[in-house]
Design a protein around this motif. Structure first.
Motif, short mmCIF file in Angstrom:
data_model
loop_
_atom_site.label_atom_id
_atom_site.label_comp_id
_atom_site.label_asym_id
_atom_site.label_seq_id
_atom_site.Cartn_x
_atom_site.Cartn_y
_atom_site.Cartn_z
N ILE A 1 -66.06 -6.00 32.34
CA ILE A 1 -65.53 -4.69 32.17
C ILE A 1 -64.34 -4.63 33.03
CG2 ILE A 1 -65.52 -2.27 32.30
CD1 ILE A 1 -68.75 -2.29 32.11
N ALA A 2 -63.08 -4.15 32.48
CA ALA A 2 -61.72 -4.18 32.94
C ALA A 2 -61.28 -2.86 32.97
CB ALA A 2 -60.85 -5.17 32.64
N SER A 3 -60.90 -2.04 34.21
CA SER A 3 -60.89 -0.81 33.86
C SER A 3 -59.50 -0.51 34.63
CB SER A 3 -61.84 0.13 34.94
OG SER A 3 -61.66 1.55 34.83
N HIS A 4 -58.54 0.24 33.99
CA HIS A 4 -57.30 0.71 34.45
C HIS A 4 -57.50 1.86 35.44
CE1 HIS A 4 -53.86 3.29 34.06
NE2 HIS A 4 -53.07 2.36 34.21
N GLY A 5 -58.26 2.66 35.28
CA GLY A 5 -58.42 3.80 36.13
C GLY A 5 -57.55 4.83 35.72
N HIS A 6 -57.26 5.95 36.44
CA HIS A 6 -56.30 6.79 35.81
C HIS A 6 -55.23 7.22 37.18
CE1 HIS A 6 -54.82 10.19 33.38
NE2 HIS A 6 -54.53 10.70 34.55
N THR A 7 -54.05 6.88 37.08
CA THR A 7 -52.91 6.97 37.92
C THR A 7 -52.96 8.54 38.62
OG1 THR A 7 -51.80 5.28 36.63
CG2 THR A 7 -50.58 6.47 38.34
N ILE A 8 -53.18 8.28 39.93
CA ILE A 8 -52.96 9.82 40.26
C ILE A 8 -51.51 9.95 41.20
CG2 ILE A 8 -53.83 11.54 42.08
CD1 ILE A 8 -55.43 11.38 39.42
N PHE A 9 -51.52 8.53 41.99
CA PHE A 9 -50.20 8.44 42.85
C PHE A 9 -49.56 7.17 42.57
CE2 PHE A 9 -53.04 11.01 45.59
CZ PHE A 9 -52.38 11.91 45.67
N HIS A 10 -48.25 7.20 42.45
CA HIS A 10 -47.51 5.87 42.16
C HIS A 10 -46.40 6.09 42.79
CE1 HIS A 10 -46.60 2.17 39.94
NE2 HIS A 10 -45.39 2.76 39.61
N GLU A 11 -45.96 5.44 44.04
CA GLU A 11 -44.75 5.42 44.59
C GLU A 11 -44.54 4.21 45.12
OE1 GLU A 11 -43.42 9.30 46.65
OE2 GLU A 11 -45.53 10.03 46.10
N PRO A 12 -44.35 3.14 44.33
CA PRO A 12 -44.19 1.93 44.97
C PRO A 12 -43.31 1.47 46.10
CG PRO A 12 -43.34 1.90 42.89
CD PRO A 12 -43.90 3.04 42.87
N GLN A 13 -42.07 2.27 46.05
CA GLN A 13 -41.01 2.19 47.24
C GLN A 13 -41.88 2.52 48.59
OE1 GLN A 13 -41.20 4.39 44.82
NE2 GLN A 13 -40.78 6.34 45.76
N LYS A 14 -42.74 3.15 48.60
CA LYS A 14 -43.42 3.69 49.74
C LYS A 14 -44.71 2.71 49.97
CE LYS A 14 -42.15 8.31 49.65
NZ LYS A 14 -42.85 9.96 49.55
N ARG A 15 -44.95 1.71 48.95
CA ARG A 15 -46.31 0.90 49.03
C ARG A 15 -47.60 1.99 48.71
NH1 ARG A 15 -45.27 -4.91 51.56
NH2 ARG A 15 -43.09 -5.10 50.85
N ILE A 16 -47.40 2.93 48.01
CA ILE A 16 -48.48 3.88 47.51
C ILE A 16 -48.78 3.93 46.11
CG2 ILE A 16 -49.04 6.55 47.78
CD1 ILE A 16 -47.26 6.88 50.23
N MET A 17 -50.10 3.84 46.01
CA MET A 17 -50.59 3.93 44.65
C MET A 17 -51.99 4.28 44.68
SD MET A 17 -52.83 1.40 44.20
CE MET A 17 -53.07 1.40 42.54
N TYR A 18 -52.41 4.93 43.62
CA TYR A 18 -53.99 5.15 43.69
C TYR A 18 -54.43 5.25 42.14
CZ TYR A 18 -58.46 5.60 45.96
OH TYR A 18 -59.70 5.43 46.28
#
Length: 358
Positions: A95-112
């Protein structure tokens, strides 16, 4: 490189909040070439309370509430997969899960990407790969888009692969490299304003078709800094909520005019990208998938502006291409092949993203 035959389930939840897509596919690698077959697929709508949490709610949670929701949503995903497997009598290898994007600020190296892969594996008793973006972001990439590796290996017959969901994104080959990036927000904005009048979306673009373009607003939207940047680049909800919504609301337009102007903006940005990266032959094909492919008025505007042949594939591909490709990302993970391209994310190297629970 040996031949492979792998069955995988891909899970996709997009920022437009229209639900969870589940797609079970069989992938074959023969003579170094990949092919696929969609075995079965189904969409699951979100309950209202879950939709609220996946929207703005999760961003406002305390740390404890957030991690609790992360686990609970993973369990929800696992339960839907169990229902799916029972209905269609399948039991995949992965099973491969994308999940659901809550945070996405790659310039801060932040994602969830919310939705615990361990919870999915625990519910289904099937090896699960999740968290595909994290490694790329820690390498300094955008962590997005991830679909282009599937476009390159599974949909090579098309010059451009355009997906229209919460955001539009495109991928294509240029000088031997796969190029891909987010273009603009689309359904994330359209659905937001439709919900204010009790609708989930603008069916066939009927609301926007009744409106008129506000030229000053259109010019302001088209002149945003993001559109002048070269790729790799990606968009998140934070950008829309900080910049786009205030711009759309300051002109005091009615819903019809606001949406009509925004449709023109979305279509213009797609045309601008394709014109900038046009093919010398002039006989290029544009594959359009995602929920926006069903929006008749939006497709009319894209067709009127873009200098290429538009191809709308069979419904199953339109609806489930992203879930299909996430199943493929899990398959590539199992095959120990890169599933994230540096040429599209801006990372220094291709990488094998994901975390395996088994």
């Amino acid at each position: 490189m040996k031949d492979l035959n792998i069955q995988a389930i891909g899970l996709m939840s997009g920022t437009s909040l229209d639900g969870l897509d589940v797609c079970c596919c069989t992938f074959r690698r023969e003579a170094r070439k990949w092919s696929f077959h969609i075995d079965c697929a189904k969409g699951y709508t979100y309950p209202d309370d879950l939709k609220q949490k996946l929207g703005a709610g999760a961003q406002q949670m305390s740390a404890l509430e957030f991690i609790t929701f992360h686990s609970a949503y993973g369990k929800f995903l696992g339960e839907r997969v169990n229902e799916f497997m029972q209905e269609f009598n399948v039991r995949p290898d992965i099973i491969a899960s994308h999940g659901h994007t809550i945070f996405h600020e790659p310039q801060k190296r932040i994602m969830y990407q919310i939705g615990d892969g361990a919870a999915i594996a625990a519910e289904t008793r099937i090896p699960t790969v999740s968290d595909f973006r994290r490694l790329d972001i820690m390498l300094g990439g955008q962590g997005a888009p991830l679909v282009p590796i599937g476009d390159r290996l599974l949909f090579a017959n098309y010059d451009y692969c355009l997906n229209i969901g919460g955001f539009s994104n495109i991928s294509f080959e240029e000088d031997g490299h796969r190029i891909a990036f987010d273009i603009s927000p689309v359904n994330y904005v359209i659905n937001h304003y439709c919900r204010q009048v009790g609708l989930e979306f603008d069916r066939d673009g009927k609301i926007a078709r009744q409106g008129s373009i506000c030229q000053p607003l259109l010019d302001e939207l088209n002149n945003m800094d993001f559109y002048q940047q070269a790729g790799p680049k990606s968009l998140g909800r934070e950008w829309v909520e900080t910049l786009v919504y205030p711009m759309l609301e300051k002109y005091g337009l009615n819903l019809e005019d606001r949406l009509r102007t925004f449709y023109e903006h979305a279509a213009h940005q797609i045309e601008r990208v394709i014109t900038t990266h046009s093919r010398p032959s002039g006989n290029s094909k544009l594959l359009i998938t995602g929920g926006g492919a069903f929006n008749k008025f939006l497709i009319e505007r894209i067709d009127a502006l873009c200098p290429c042949e538009i191809v709308i594939p069979e419904r199953q591909i339109i609806e489930y291409k992203e879930a299909l490709i996430f199943a493929f990302l899990g398959t590539l993970y199992m095959a120990d092949e890169p599933n994230c391209l540096a040429s599209v994310t801006g990372a220094p190297i291709d990488n094998i993203g994901g975390m395996l629970f088994k």
